[in-house]
Motif scaffolding. Structure first.
Motif, PDB file in Angstrom:
ATOM      1  N   GLU A  98      -9.771   3.320  -4.680  1.00  0.00           N
ATOM      2  CA  GLU A  98      -8.366   3.051  -4.359  1.00  0.00           C
ATOM      3  C   GLU A  98      -7.785   1.875  -5.139  1.00  0.00           C
ATOM      4  O   GLU A  98      -8.490   0.924  -5.458  1.00  0.00           O
ATOM      5  CB  GLU A  98      -8.230   2.757  -2.855  1.00  0.00           C
ATOM      6  N   THR A  99      -6.485   1.976  -5.384  1.00  0.00           N
ATOM      7  CA  THR A  99      -5.745   0.828  -5.891  1.00  0.00           C
ATOM      8  C   THR A  99      -4.634   0.527  -4.888  1.00  0.00           C
ATOM      9  O   THR A  99      -4.176   1.418  -4.178  1.00  0.00           O
ATOM     10  CB  THR A  99      -5.109   1.100  -7.264  1.00  0.00           C
ATOM     11  N   ILE A 100      -4.215  -0.731  -4.843  1.00  0.00           N
ATOM     12  CA  ILE A 100      -3.122  -1.147  -3.968  1.00  0.00           C
ATOM     13  C   ILE A 100      -2.020  -1.713  -4.841  1.00  0.00           C
ATOM     14  O   ILE A 100      -2.295  -2.482  -5.767  1.00  0.00           O
ATOM     15  CB  ILE A 100      -3.607  -2.223  -2.964  1.00  0.00           C
ATOM     16  N   ILE A 157      -2.577   3.196  -2.983  1.00  0.00           N
ATOM     17  CA  ILE A 157      -2.043   2.868  -1.661  1.00  0.00           C
ATOM     18  C   ILE A 157      -0.808   1.978  -1.870  1.00  0.00           C
ATOM     19  O   ILE A 157      -0.946   0.815  -2.253  1.00  0.00           O
ATOM     20  CB  ILE A 157      -3.086   2.091  -0.817  1.00  0.00           C
ATOM     21  N   PRO A 158       0.400   2.536  -1.628  1.00  0.00           N
ATOM     22  CA  PRO A 158       1.600   1.726  -1.840  1.00  0.00           C
ATOM     23  C   PRO A 158       1.921   0.899  -0.590  1.00  0.00           C
ATOM     24  O   PRO A 158       1.887   1.411   0.530  1.00  0.00           O
ATOM     25  CB  PRO A 158       2.689   2.775  -2.087  1.00  0.00           C
ATOM     26  N   ILE A 159       2.199  -0.371  -0.784  1.00  0.00           N
ATOM     27  CA  ILE A 159       2.556  -1.246   0.345  1.00  0.00           C
ATOM     28  C   ILE A 159       4.024  -1.656   0.178  1.00  0.00           C
ATOM     29  O   ILE A 159       4.375  -2.324  -0.799  1.00  0.00           O
ATOM     30  CB  ILE A 159       1.670  -2.516   0.361  1.00  0.00           C
ATOM     31  N   PRO A 160       4.867  -1.259   1.135  1.00  0.00           N
ATOM     32  CA  PRO A 160       6.298  -1.555   1.000  1.00  0.00           C
ATOM     33  C   PRO A 160       6.562  -3.049   0.854  1.00  0.00           C
ATOM     34  O   PRO A 160       5.881  -3.863   1.477  1.00  0.00           O
ATOM     35  CB  PRO A 160       6.892  -1.031   2.312  1.00  0.00           C
ATOM     36  N   MET A 187      -0.849  -6.343   1.978  1.00  0.00           N
ATOM     37  CA  MET A 187      -1.712  -5.860   0.896  1.00  0.00           C
ATOM     38  C   MET A 187      -3.165  -6.236   1.173  1.00  0.00           C
ATOM     39  O   MET A 187      -4.079  -5.441   0.948  1.00  0.00           O
ATOM     40  CB  MET A 187      -1.248  -6.416  -0.455  1.00  0.00           C
ATOM     41  N   ALA A 188      -3.373  -7.436   1.684  1.00  0.00           N
ATOM     42  CA  ALA A 188      -4.740  -7.872   2.012  1.00  0.00           C
ATOM     43  C   ALA A 188      -5.313  -7.013   3.135  1.00  0.00           C
ATOM     44  O   ALA A 188      -6.489  -6.642   3.114  1.00  0.00           O
ATOM     45  CB  ALA A 188      -4.746  -9.349   2.396  1.00  0.00           C
ATOM     46  N   LEU A 242      -5.317 -14.999  -3.431  1.00  0.00           N
ATOM     47  CA  LEU A 242      -6.373 -14.823  -4.440  1.00  0.00           C
ATOM     48  C   LEU A 242      -7.730 -15.277  -3.896  1.00  0.00           C
ATOM     49  O   LEU A 242      -8.762 -14.679  -4.203  1.00  0.00           O
ATOM     50  CB  LEU A 242      -6.017 -15.584  -5.722  1.00  0.00           C
ATOM     51  N   GLN A 243      -7.721 -16.348  -3.084  1.00  0.00           N
ATOM     52  CA  GLN A 243      -8.976 -16.801  -2.475  1.00  0.00           C
ATOM     53  C   GLN A 243      -9.523 -15.752  -1.516  1.00  0.00           C
ATOM     54  O   GLN A 243     -10.720 -15.535  -1.422  1.00  0.00           O
ATOM     55  CB  GLN A 243      -8.752 -18.106  -1.690  1.00  0.00           C
ATOM     56  N   LYS A 244      -8.607 -15.079  -0.828  1.00  0.00           N
ATOM     57  CA  LYS A 244      -8.983 -14.150   0.225  1.00  0.00           C
ATOM     58  C   LYS A 244      -9.551 -12.827  -0.310  1.00  0.00           C
ATOM     59  O   LYS A 244     -10.407 -12.209   0.310  1.00  0.00           O
ATOM     60  CB  LYS A 244      -7.731 -13.866   1.078  1.00  0.00           C
ATOM     61  N   VAL A 245      -9.064 -12.384  -1.465  1.00  0.00           N
ATOM     62  CA  VAL A 245      -9.497 -11.075  -1.991  1.00  0.00           C
ATOM     63  C   VAL A 245     -10.986 -11.144  -2.355  1.00  0.00           C
ATOM     64  O   VAL A 245     -11.408 -12.025  -3.091  1.00  0.00           O
ATOM     65  CB  VAL A 245      -8.666 -10.668  -3.228  1.00  0.00           C
TER      66      VAL A 245
END
Lengths: 365, 352
Positions: A109-111, A132-135, A146-147, A179-182
């Motif tokens: 998957e990509t987001i 996966i599109p996030i509005p 997104m996260a 960025l830290q969370k991903v």
């Protein structure tokens, strides 16, 4: 057709780029057309870039330098980054393509934001992945959503900052937290095509994050097509950890960037004065247009780029046709689900005035 | 980082282009470039197009250039596709026309990009071994397959397959895609373009990098039935609409139109090739019969790898492939007469 074509290719609806001026002119029989549709720099490229092209002509029968040594050298110095952390592409579009080919396996998957640059979706689909599109939230990327959308299948997250077509940006604190969370097994593609225009103090410093966090896979993309005025030449670059770049170089075609583009980009990069001039012109154009939109009571999304997303209060497609007949090309955003919005590139002073006049006329029609 | 690598990336061994060292000025006979500049009309066109308009995106459909190429080959515009070098067209062709798990055929000794792309796009392949004279054994291209691709003339051998043999291959493979990579066709071969009207499954790929002296600009084109071209467009537009830059679009037209200059240059290269080949034969080399702008040579006594390093020391770059079956061969690009004289004198010095 008898020849079998792969199903994922058949499922694609190709991206429709903006029309070239000449085509619009021919179709509508217009004498003069102002194109404010593709976020090109109205100041044009640095004269030094043009000179560099003339100088490079004598070697045009030779293959380009496949490693892009001299351009990377200049980029490396300017950005204080090693050459093995830079990849060059036939436009950043090609680097996006290389990233997807290198990292995305079928079924993964990509987001990405919705709406954002449509190529993220298309590339995912062409590699048999799932997008996966996030509005967006208030026209801005919703990083927490997104996260939350991350699953065990997530491989790539695309973020355009500033975003196209909204012109909005995510600020330093929020971006760093994200960025830290991903997790470190997910690639974050940070598309900074409009970086040079984003002069806000809060604009995030992702490059420093990459330098300080080599284990985090982040690919930062920038281009010569926008503020450097070289859209016609197709050249962009990507920055990341040496590991990441070296993997992508496995997939890159050895001579993907032509020699005139290499020479012109290097010269453009070194002409800080021209870039500053482009920025200033953009700033004053932005202020003028915002003022006018307010006066006309048109809602617009505050932008940190060289374009503005405007709600014209009627069907964008029809509005666009009215503007076309008045000799102005903008981008209607129906394809992005923004049915009453158009995206307008900030032009030269004269062009902006002409645009305002045309909008005034079109609104009354 | 390996956990992070897609299945495809793991399997790829990237293509290695000829070296471009910066330590000194070399005579470069290693990348099959044309030693002569492009037509003066081409240079004029680039100078003219290098202006303010570079701020604008190029025409994504390459309409004008496609018209010019179509006219040159007496085809229609929708039978022409333009790519950022023929490498890019190959990259689009694999996913457009070949399918995973359905093996395609190509020669064991050929342009190494085919293996790279087959792996990148999960396409299975069977290698067809060249015969002992390095010819493509046409009869083996008739066995069950789901697609065929080969260069004509072949690389790195330079060996050419006459049009009758191509026709034979096409007759036996009417249900599958046949892609012929004609990068070197202008140096004495006859293009299969004349067969396009009979075979809707034939795609021909050519380049402006070799015979038209535009390696630096990255321009290739494909010719075929309009449905095949549409397939390529679908793939292209799903990745990147603006692959061809404005300067390339502006000057490529002139390169195609200036047939006088084109014929002059290619005849010059053919003549130099024949002279060089004769000299090398006199020196005791075995020279594979070439219809390309390079020669593939081997010497019964002097190992190719050693000659390669010795030539480099003398400031001449040629290409050596450490690949089974051809690891005692050198590929030598045909340069100008002067460059070839230097090459031949140096070789003579190195042979005791």
């Amino acid at each position: 057709m008898k020849i079998p074509v792969q199903q994922n290719i058949l499922n694609l609806t190709p991206y429709t780029p903006g029309k070239p001026i000449s085509e619009v002119q021919r179709e509508l029989n217009l004498e003069e057309v102002t194109k404010l549709a593709s976020n090109e720099n109205p100041c044009g490229p640095s004269p030094k870039a043009i000179q560099a092209i003339h100088k490079a002509l004598s070697e045009i029968h030779r293959y380009p330098d496949g490693s892009g040594f001299y351009l990377k050298n200049s980029l490396g110095k300017k950005l204080a980054i090693a050459q093995d952390q830079i990849i060059l592409g036939n436009g950043t579009n090609e680097i996006l393509e290389i990233a997807v080919r290198t990292f995305l396996s079928p079924g993964e998957e990509t987001i990405s934001g919705q709406p954002a640059f449509i190529i993220y979706q298309l590339l995912t689909q062409s590699a048999n992945g799932i997008n996966i599109p996030i509005p967006l939230q208030e026209h801005t990327h919703n990083l927490s959503a997104m996260a939350e959308a991350i699953t065990s299948k997530t491989k790539i997250i695309f973020i355009a900052n500033p975003n196209n077509p909204t012109g909005t940006m995510i600020k330093q604190g929020e971006m760093m937290e994200f960025l830290q969370k991903v997790p470190s097994n997910i690639l974050v593609v940070m598309d900074e095509a409009y970086y040079e225009y984003a002069i806000d103090e809060q604009y995030p410093d992702v490059l420093s994050f990459i330098k300080n966090n080599p284990s985090k896979p982040i690919l930062l993309l920038r281009t010569f097509s926008k503020a450097y005025g070289l859209a016609g030449l197709r050249i962009g670059y990507g920055l990341g950890s040496p590991d990441l770049i070296s993997l992508m170089n496995r997939v890159r075609q050895p001579f993907n960037v032509n020699s005139l583009a290499l020479a012109a980009a290097q010269a453009a990069l070194e002409d800080a004065g021209h870039l500053e001039k482009s920025r200033k012109l953009n700033q004053s154009g932005y202020q003028f247009l915002c003022q006018e939109f307010k006066r006309m009571k048109l809602f617009y999304v505050p932008s940190c780029t060289n374009f503005i997303l405007v709600d014209v209060g009627q069907k964008a497609k029809e509005f666009n046709e009215k503007l076309l007949r008045l000799g102005i090309v903008v981008r209607p955003m129906g394809g992005y689900g923004l049915t009453t919005y158009v995206r307008i590139t900030i032009g030269l002073e004269e062009e902006n005035k002409k645009l305002v006049q045309a909008i005034n006329t079109a609104i009354k029609q | 980082m390996s956990i992070f690598w897609s299945e495809i990336a793991k399997q790829i061994t990237p293509y290695v282009p000829g070296e471009q060292p910066r330590d000194k000025k070399y005579i470069k006979l290693n990348t099959n470039e044309n030693p002569y500049p492009p037509s003066p009309e081409v240079i004029k066109a680039i100078r003219k197009a290098a202006n303010e308009d570079l701020r604008l995106y190029p025409d994504p459909d390459c309409n004008e250039l496609r018209c010019v190429i179509a006219e040159y080959f007496t085809l229609s515009k929708d039978q022409v596709f333009i790519g950022n070098g023929s490498d890019e067209i190959l990259a689009f062709s694999f996913p457009a026309f070949f399918n995973p798990k359905k093996p395609i055929l190509f020669p064991d000794i050929t342009y190494s990009f085919y293996t790279v792309y087959a792996k990148l796009f999960h396409i299975d392949y069977h290698l067809i071994p060249l015969d002992h004279e390095f010819s493509i054994p046409v009869d083996q291209l008739t066995k069950k397959n789901f697609g065929i691709i080969f260069p004509n003339p072949n690389a790195p051998t330079g060996k050419y397959l006459p049009i009758e043999k191509i026709k034979h291959v096409l007759e036996k493979n009417k249900e599958v895609m046949v892609i012929i990579d004609e990068a070197y066709i202008d140096f004495g071969g006859k293009s299969a373009v004349s067969l396009l009207s009979q075979y809707p499954n034939l795609l021909i790929i050519q380049t402006l990098s070799k015979s038209r002296s535009l390696a630096g600009l990255r321009l290739g084109f494909a010719l075929g039935h309009k449905d095949l071209i549409e397939g390529l467009n679908r793939v292209k537009n799903s990745f990147n609409s603006y692959t061809i830059d404005r300067l390339a679009l502006a000057c490529a037209k002139e390169a195609i139109k200036d047939t006088t200059y084109f014929n002059n240059i290619r005849n010059k290269i053919i003549t130099t090739r024949e002279q060089t080949a004769n000299q090398l034969i006199d020196f005791g080399f075995k020279v594979i019969d070439s219809k390309a702008n390079f020669l593939f040579i081997t010497h019964p006594v002097h190992p190719a790898e050693k000659l390669f390093s010795q030539l480099k020391e003398w400031g001449i770059l040629v290409r050596y492939f450490k690949t089974p079956r051809i690891d005692n061969y050198l590929r030598v690009t045909i340069g100008s007469d002067e460059q070839m004289d230097t090459f031949l004198t140096t070789v003579q010095k190195l042979l005791p």
